[in-house]
Scaffold this active site. Structure first.
Site, PDB file in Angstrom:
ATOM      1  N   ASP B 113      61.769  84.399  71.384  1.00 26.14           N
ATOM      2  CA  ASP B 113      60.876  85.352  72.056  1.00 26.14           C
ATOM      3  C   ASP B 113      60.891  86.708  71.349  1.00 26.14           C
ATOM      4  OD1 ASP B 113      59.715  86.925  74.446  1.00 26.14           O
ATOM      5  OD2 ASP B 113      59.756  84.893  75.222  1.00 26.14           O
ATOM      6  N   HIS B 144      59.634  91.548  76.822  1.00 26.11           N
ATOM      7  CA  HIS B 144      59.292  90.198  77.291  1.00 26.11           C
ATOM      8  C   HIS B 144      60.491  89.250  77.233  1.00 26.11           C
ATOM      9  CE1 HIS B 144      57.347  86.175  76.919  1.00 26.11           C
ATOM     10  NE2 HIS B 144      56.479  86.678  77.771  1.00 26.11           N
ATOM     11  N   ASN B 236      48.024  81.473  79.486  1.00 20.04           N
ATOM     12  CA  ASN B 236      47.394  82.236  80.573  1.00 20.04           C
ATOM     13  C   ASN B 236      45.876  82.253  80.454  1.00 20.04           C
ATOM     14  OD1 ASN B 236      49.994  82.829  81.297  1.00 20.04           O
ATOM     15  ND2 ASN B 236      49.971  84.893  80.452  1.00 20.04           N
ATOM     16  N   SER B 315      54.596  82.671  80.993  1.00 21.36           N
ATOM     17  CA  SER B 315      55.855  83.103  80.367  1.00 21.36           C
ATOM     18  C   SER B 315      56.982  83.175  81.391  1.00 21.36           C
ATOM     19  CB  SER B 315      55.701  84.497  79.765  1.00 21.36           C
ATOM     20  OG  SER B 315      55.146  84.445  78.492  1.00 21.36           O
TER      21      SER B 315
END
Lengths: 97, 397
Positions: B113, B144, B236, B315
């Site tokens: 990530d 994130h 998304n 996520s």
């Protein structure tokens, strides 16, 4: 079955032969030899991979087309941008190119 | 007769204390009793109006006296609670697995990530390795990755992740703007499979549709071949059809869409099928308004305070799956990646949506642990978490 190249990418490469592109090139055979051949054809090798035998390279579009003629090249694809999938994160395509 | 009204936990506490020691208890009364008529004892009684109950501090003698009353139905120890906030870990019944002593201890999760804030107290002593593939250094300068790692394995007292005992292996492949190249992610995967991990979390993706033959999806499949189950975000880009992007369209990983903690699918959660007609995602997990760890100096999401921030997305759903898998693999280390994936899918709760929206449904940590289909009756309480008193009294008969 892995497609050797996406037709849309191939069109793009042929339309802009001098453009520099970032690619993932999957190969068969011995990795050191493949790396050497890529360099010999003018590609800059950024990374090599273990899980998927291949390389991240930068090269001109014309070199990419030339790679398609090499029997040890399994496939060529664009090294695409991926993004964090939180809603506030930037969408792909708006980051690096 | 009066002794059976005293809950086991309270009886144990009474037996190991003197008659003069005080206990915090909750007393449930007959439902038809008025508040004024409720028998009280001890100190600091606190009456509840929504339910027929009161809390108070009483001695063992006073407990016995209360329990002897025909107006009293039950007396419990008023346990100290630690909040398992956000509500998402309790909503998938992770605390019930913790109650069986499985917290993911000994299981490594790779978070591929934006890096991590290794100084965050919720990861203290559990960041086993960090590697940078961006040239920016492994610290999280976006936020994130830290948020994702907190959902999978944060062990805070306020906000606790799904597998708070798991070890974290962190590959930074996304840059400070939250994006990166597929080649950087593949490099992170190559690194991850050389670590002591059994789960890899990929809360990232590109635009769909895709057929699973791209290099990143292929690398994910290969990681599973190496014995590491990969959890990937569906993306998304919903709610349209065929919006799952790479690597969500990979064949062998567990592809995770997002739902609310109330089990409604998130409108943004990407839908299948893949370009070659396969059903995706595989399951849904909570991914809306999830509070988790905030990396120092970052402002991703909606910060709650210096240590926590709220964010939504597939996520956020994906590390719920990674944590769930760590719990399962601590309990059943012999399971293969395919067996774990199948078990999670087989025990998911059908939300009655189309397969290409929900996959098999909302995954559930406790049902995956016990290996059965979700019951139609309410599940046992997520012990150790902050529940409303109403829930507690309804469930602890």
């Amino acid at each position: 079955m892995v497609q050797r190249i996406d037709p849309a990418l191939e069109r793009k490469l042929r339309e802009h032969p001098n453009a520099v592109v970032r690619l993932i090139v999957r190969v068969t055979g011995e990795a050191t030899e493949a790396r050497s051949r890529l360099r010999g054809l003018g590609a800059v090798v950024h990374r090599s991979f273990v899980l998927v035998p291949g390389f991240a390279v930068s090269c001109s579009s014309s070199t990419a087309i030339r790679l398609l003629r090499e029997p040890w090249v399994v496939s060529i694809e664009e090294d695409r941008v991926v993004s964090a999938q939180s809603r506030a994160a930037r969408r792909p395509g708006k980051g690096k190119s | 007769m009066s002794s059976i009204k005293i809950a086991a936990g309270l009886a144990n506490a009474m037996s190991s204390s003197t008659a003069h020691n005080e206990h915090r208890v909750i007393v449930r009364y007959r439902a038809d009793l008025t508040i004024a008529a409720r028998p009280l004892a001890g100190k600091s009684p606190q009456q509840f109006s929504l339910i027929p109950a009161a809390a108070m501090r009483v001695t063992s003698d006073e407990i016995q006296h209360l329990a002897a009353s025909t107006d009293v139905e039950r007396v419990w120890l008023d346990l100290p609670v630690h909040t398992c906030l956000d509500v998402s870990a309790p909503s998938i019944h992770a605390p019930q697995v913790w109650q069986s002593s499985y917290t993911g201890h000994g299981v490594g999760i790779a978070v591929v990530d934006t890096g991590i804030d290794p100084g965050h107290p919720d990861f203290a002593g559990r960041v086993a390795a960090m590697e940078d593939f961006t040239g920016e250094g492994p610290h999280d300068n976006h936020g994130h990755g830290t948020h994702v790692a907190g959902i999978a394995a944060g062990d805070g007292t306020r906000y606790r992740g799904v597998a708070p005992g798991a070890s974290l292996y962190v590959a930074k492949v996304l840059h400070s703007d939250g994006s990166g190249y597929m080649s950087e992610v593949i490099a992170g995967l190559d690194w991850a499979i050389q670590q002591d991990v059994r789960v890899i979390n990929l809360s990232l993706g590109g635009v769909g549709p895709c057929d699973g033959t791209d290099a990143l999806s292929t690398a994910c499949d290969a990681a599973v071949d190496h014995g590491v189950l990969v959890c990937v975000a569906a993306g998304n880009f919903g709610p349209g059809a065929s919006t799952v992007g790479p690597p969500g369209c990979a064949r062998r990983p567990l592809t995770v869409g997002a739902c609310t903690s109330q089990e409604e699918i998130a409108h943004f959660s990407a839908r299948g099928p893949t370009a070659d007609g396969r059903v995706k995602p595989d399951v849904l997990l909570p991914g809306v308004d999830i509070v988790s760890c905030r990396a120092q100096g970052t402002s991703m999401g909606s910060p709650i305070d210096a240590l926590y921030t709220r964010a939504s997305g597939t996520s956020m759903a994906t590390p719920h799956a990674s944590g769930l898998i760590a719990l399962l693999l601590q309990a059943f280390p012999e399971l293969s990646p395919d067996q774990v994936k199948q078990r999670i899918m087989d025990t998911a709760k059908d939300l009655g949506l189309e397969a290409n929206a929900q996959g098999e449904g909302r995954a559930d940590a406790y049902q995956a642990y016990v290996g059965t289909m979700p019951p139609s009756e309410p599940s046992p309480p997520p012990s150790g978490c902050l529940l409303s008193l109403v829930q507690l009294l309804r469930l602890q008969h």
